[in-house]
Design an enzyme around this catalytic site. Structure first.
Site, PDB file in Angstrom:
ATOM      1  N   SER A   1       0.846  -1.192   0.000  1.00 30.10           N
ATOM      2  CA  SER A   1       0.000   0.000   0.000  1.00 30.10           C
ATOM      3  C   SER A   1       0.888   1.251   0.000  1.00 30.10           C
ATOM      4  O   SER A   1       1.772   1.344  -0.843  1.00 30.10           O
ATOM      5  CB  SER A   1      -0.961  -0.049   1.193  1.00 30.10           C
ATOM      6  OG  SER A   1      -2.015   0.849   1.022  1.00 30.10           O
TER       7      SER A   1
ATOM      8  N   ARG B   1     -12.975   6.696   8.580  1.00 28.69           N
ATOM      9  CA  ARG B   1     -12.318   5.396   8.643  1.00 28.69           C
ATOM     10  C   ARG B   1     -13.248   4.288   8.149  1.00 28.69           C
ATOM     11  O   ARG B   1     -12.803   3.311   7.562  1.00 28.69           O
ATOM     12  CB  ARG B   1     -11.859   5.123  10.073  1.00 28.69           C
ATOM     13  CG  ARG B   1     -11.076   3.837  10.252  1.00 28.69           C
ATOM     14  CD  ARG B   1      -9.772   3.835   9.490  1.00 28.69           C
ATOM     15  NE  ARG B   1      -8.908   2.714   9.852  1.00 28.69           N
ATOM     16  CZ  ARG B   1      -7.740   2.461   9.286  1.00 28.69           C
ATOM     17  NH1 ARG B   1      -7.287   3.252   8.323  1.00 28.69           N
ATOM     18  NH2 ARG B   1      -7.011   1.440   9.667  1.00 28.69           N
TER      19      ARG B   1
ATOM     20  N   ASP C   1      -8.280  -6.350  -5.359  1.00 33.48           N
ATOM     21  CA  ASP C   1      -7.948  -5.123  -4.617  1.00 33.48           C
ATOM     22  C   ASP C   1      -8.707  -3.977  -5.298  1.00 33.48           C
ATOM     23  O   ASP C   1      -8.484  -3.689  -6.467  1.00 33.48           O
ATOM     24  CB  ASP C   1      -6.429  -4.885  -4.704  1.00 33.48           C
ATOM     25  CG  ASP C   1      -5.963  -3.700  -3.869  1.00 33.48           C
ATOM     26  OD1 ASP C   1      -6.777  -2.788  -3.595  1.00 33.48           O
ATOM     27  OD2 ASP C   1      -4.780  -3.673  -3.493  1.00 33.48           O
TER      28      ASP C   1
ATOM     29  N   HIS D   1      -7.988  -5.180  -0.855  1.00 35.29           N
ATOM     30  CA  HIS D   1      -6.725  -4.530  -0.525  1.00 35.29           C
ATOM     31  C   HIS D   1      -6.096  -5.110   0.742  1.00 35.29           C
ATOM     32  O   HIS D   1      -4.873  -5.217   0.843  1.00 35.29           O
ATOM     33  CB  HIS D   1      -6.969  -3.025  -0.363  1.00 35.29           C
ATOM     34  CG  HIS D   1      -5.729  -2.237  -0.130  1.00 35.29           C
ATOM     35  ND1 HIS D   1      -4.739  -2.126  -1.080  1.00 35.29           N
ATOM     36  CD2 HIS D   1      -5.304  -1.527   0.938  1.00 35.29           C
ATOM     37  CE1 HIS D   1      -3.750  -1.376  -0.598  1.00 35.29           C
ATOM     38  NE2 HIS D   1      -4.069  -1.003   0.619  1.00 35.29           N
ATOM     39  N   ASP D   2      -6.931  -5.472   1.707  1.00 33.52           N
ATOM     40  CA  ASP D   2      -6.448  -6.046   2.964  1.00 33.52           C
ATOM     41  C   ASP D   2      -5.583  -7.291   2.782  1.00 33.52           C
ATOM     42  O   ASP D   2      -4.881  -7.687   3.721  1.00 33.52           O
ATOM     43  CB  ASP D   2      -7.638  -6.420   3.867  1.00 33.52           C
ATOM     44  CG  ASP D   2      -7.966  -5.320   4.872  1.00 33.52           C
ATOM     45  OD1 ASP D   2      -7.181  -4.351   4.961  1.00 33.52           O
ATOM     46  OD2 ASP D   2      -8.998  -5.424   5.555  1.00 33.52           O
TER      47      ASP D   2
END
Lengths: 368, 368
Positions: B148, B220, B314, B348-349
């Site tokens: 990232s 968030r 992602d 993405h995680d």
């Protein structure tokens, strides 16, 4: 010929029995019609609107700059031809454009419902419409069309009132709202709830209309992300920057940021925050299978000719969610359904902006 | 053997000349090391952290419940083997875990910088690291790894300091941040800025740590959507509801909503809002081509062996963004680069949670 746009509000004094067990009494439904009802009442096309849409789906009001939200699809000589069809679009209950919603006066004291407004569901929304149509002497219709939350209503009509519509066209939607969409709604809801100007639901309508509600703007920005796609954002904005000299300014802005700001803050001037909470709730809990053992069993109710249109890179409601409906219908032996997956870079917004890609299809379905 | 975890803060009195033309003076860099530097100083592996990460990438502090963010990758006998390699991870400037950031005291008066803090870029972050390494007598390293924003740093190292690292491994990132990612950052930034408790940047650190900052929590939540994927959300949450009887309660909650709430509000207790604004800005303006005529020209600088690892779904940084780097390197005749696209449902995680899928690859690259 002319569009023959007419707007009405119908007042109902009988209670509306909701899915939750609660009632709404009395209530109003605001709706718009286009074209002319024929003598046999066989030319009705119902149009259902999305989350922040309204009954105003075509034409333009005097003094307005913008037409109704599906104007390029609906009108004289257009795909939904108002020279031929009598089109009705109602504002859903829970919304804020005339039909009864959380900021409507609660009888008998006339203060707004606010949180006393009952949770309404997609099923409740179509029940209210069905009652309106009955009052208008319309007991069945040629077709029902809708996209996004409008597509949910169209599908719910097919299951709850199987004999009501001959044809159902549902675009850019799903059979049950998935966590991805619920998550986006959550961001919006939370942003509204935590905005002190929301006053825990006890805001004055006029204050919001005048000053906006930044929480709702923030939430709407998140919403706009879900309506777009990587491809459409790249095409539309790329990495364009308002002022290249300001690259190292903390508050210098990319074009995409300006787009979100503009749409976010503009939105708060014309939409009601409590309606936003109630309608996103309706979307979140939408599930065609509720009350049935399975989606199979729910879809066994369907008698209408059913058309499902998805968009390849719709990130809010994925195309495979609609294909699942189609596959299930095939599995249970429903004879007359069609699934069309349209190639588009526009993401979820495609159902509003890429009319060119499906208007002929809709025209053929209606005229067949 | 033991991890040999050590944490340091190094103080620099010389000015750090930033990409913007501004300077940071003096400044601190907090960093962590694992393993042991060998005599020839040839066993250094640099690890770069993401947006909200820190220098604490492995091991566990006494009394803590959670290990460092890449603990399953880094440690004795692990893929990044601390029995073999001397691993350094620094907290980036602009962050809030020890290195100088917007809430650090500004000399000479010792009040926090707040908005007086200069915009820092990915290039500035790696420049500061390079200065630290020089001070430690480390003038080149075996490898740099990051995912990232950490992957951005790794790539920037390859271009800005072509002789510094022999191997670069960059995961789940891009060559220039695209509007989709900027849009998510925008929602977070706007949510923070519009929160009255943010006090236009003049909040007290203690108040935020104690009460949280709902705007940052909302932002968030949007961030978490971008880290996940439709598939991972469906697997993880489905349409699970906390209390089915409460389906018609406006504030009844789906599991996915509870997840976002928990992570959103928890986040505000450990991360600084001004750092969030500054680091997302650095991510937004990250562009490997800046200062060059094209990506081609930028990538012509690369001398290191370069490994690019993307994850198929992602949604924050699309796999084709990394493939573009690989294709460009091939086009310009770079001899030693490798592109790996990993099948994962985690979005993405994946770079944090699907270590199993790439740890052997990383091990082989390091030990080759």
């Amino acid at each position: 010929m002319s569009l023959n746009l007419k707007t009405y509000t119908e007042h109902f004094t009988n209670p509306l029995y909701l899915e939750s067990g609660r009632i709404l009494e009395p209530y109003d439904i605001t709706y718009e019609t286009y074209g002319k009802l024929n003598d046999t009442k066989s030319n009705v096309v119902v149009v259902c609107h999305a989350l922040t849409g309204s009954h105003h789906c075509a034409g333009i009001y005097e003094g307005d700059k913008k037409t109704g939200w599906w104007d390029s699809l609906i009108g004289p000589g257009k795909a939904v031809d108002t020279d031929k069809y009598f089109v009705i679009c109602t504002n859903v209950i829970g919304s804020c454009f005339g039909s009864t919603g959380p900021m409507s006066p609660q009888y008998p004291h006339h203060n707004p419902y606010r949180y006393k407004f009952p949770v309404v569901t997609i099923k409740d929304m179509i029940k209210a419409q069905r009652i309106l149509f009955d009052k208008l002497g319309i007991h069945n219709v040629h077709a029902i069309i809708g996209g996004s939350m409008g597509g949910m209503q169209a599908l719910q009509f097919a299951i709850t009132y199987p004999n009501f519509a001959s044809k159902i066209i549902s675009l850019a939607t799903t059979h049950a709202t998935q966590p991805w969409a619920i998550a986006f709604n959550k961001v919006s809801q939370e942003a509204i709830l935590k905005d002190p100007d929301f006053k825990q639901g006890y805001y004055e309508k006029e204050d919001i209309a005048k000053n906006g509600l930044s929480g709702m703007a923030v939430g709407r920005m998140a919403g706009h992300i879900s309506f777009l796609s990587h491809e459409s954002m790249q095409d539309k904005f790329g990495r364009e920057y308002r002022n290249t000299d300001g690259l190292y300014e903390l508050f210098g802005k990319f074009q995409v940021e300006l787009y979100l700001e503009y749409n976010g803050y503009n939105f708060t001037k014309w939409f009601d925050p409590l309606s936003y909470l109630y309608i996103t709730k309706a979307i979140n809990i939408y599930d065609l299978s509720r009350g049935f053992d399975s989606l199979n069993e729910a879809l066994e109710k369907v008698k209408a000719e059913l058309h499902l249109i998805s968009f390849k890179n719709d990130l809010l409601f994925r195309n495979y969610e609609m294909k699942e409906i189609s596959d299930t219908l095939t599995k249970i032996g429903h004879k007359n359904h069609h699934y069309l997956d349209i190639d588009s870079d526009y993401g979820h917004d495609a159902f509003l902006v890429e009319i060119e890609k499906f208007k002929e299809y809709i025209k053929d379905v209606l005229n067949d």
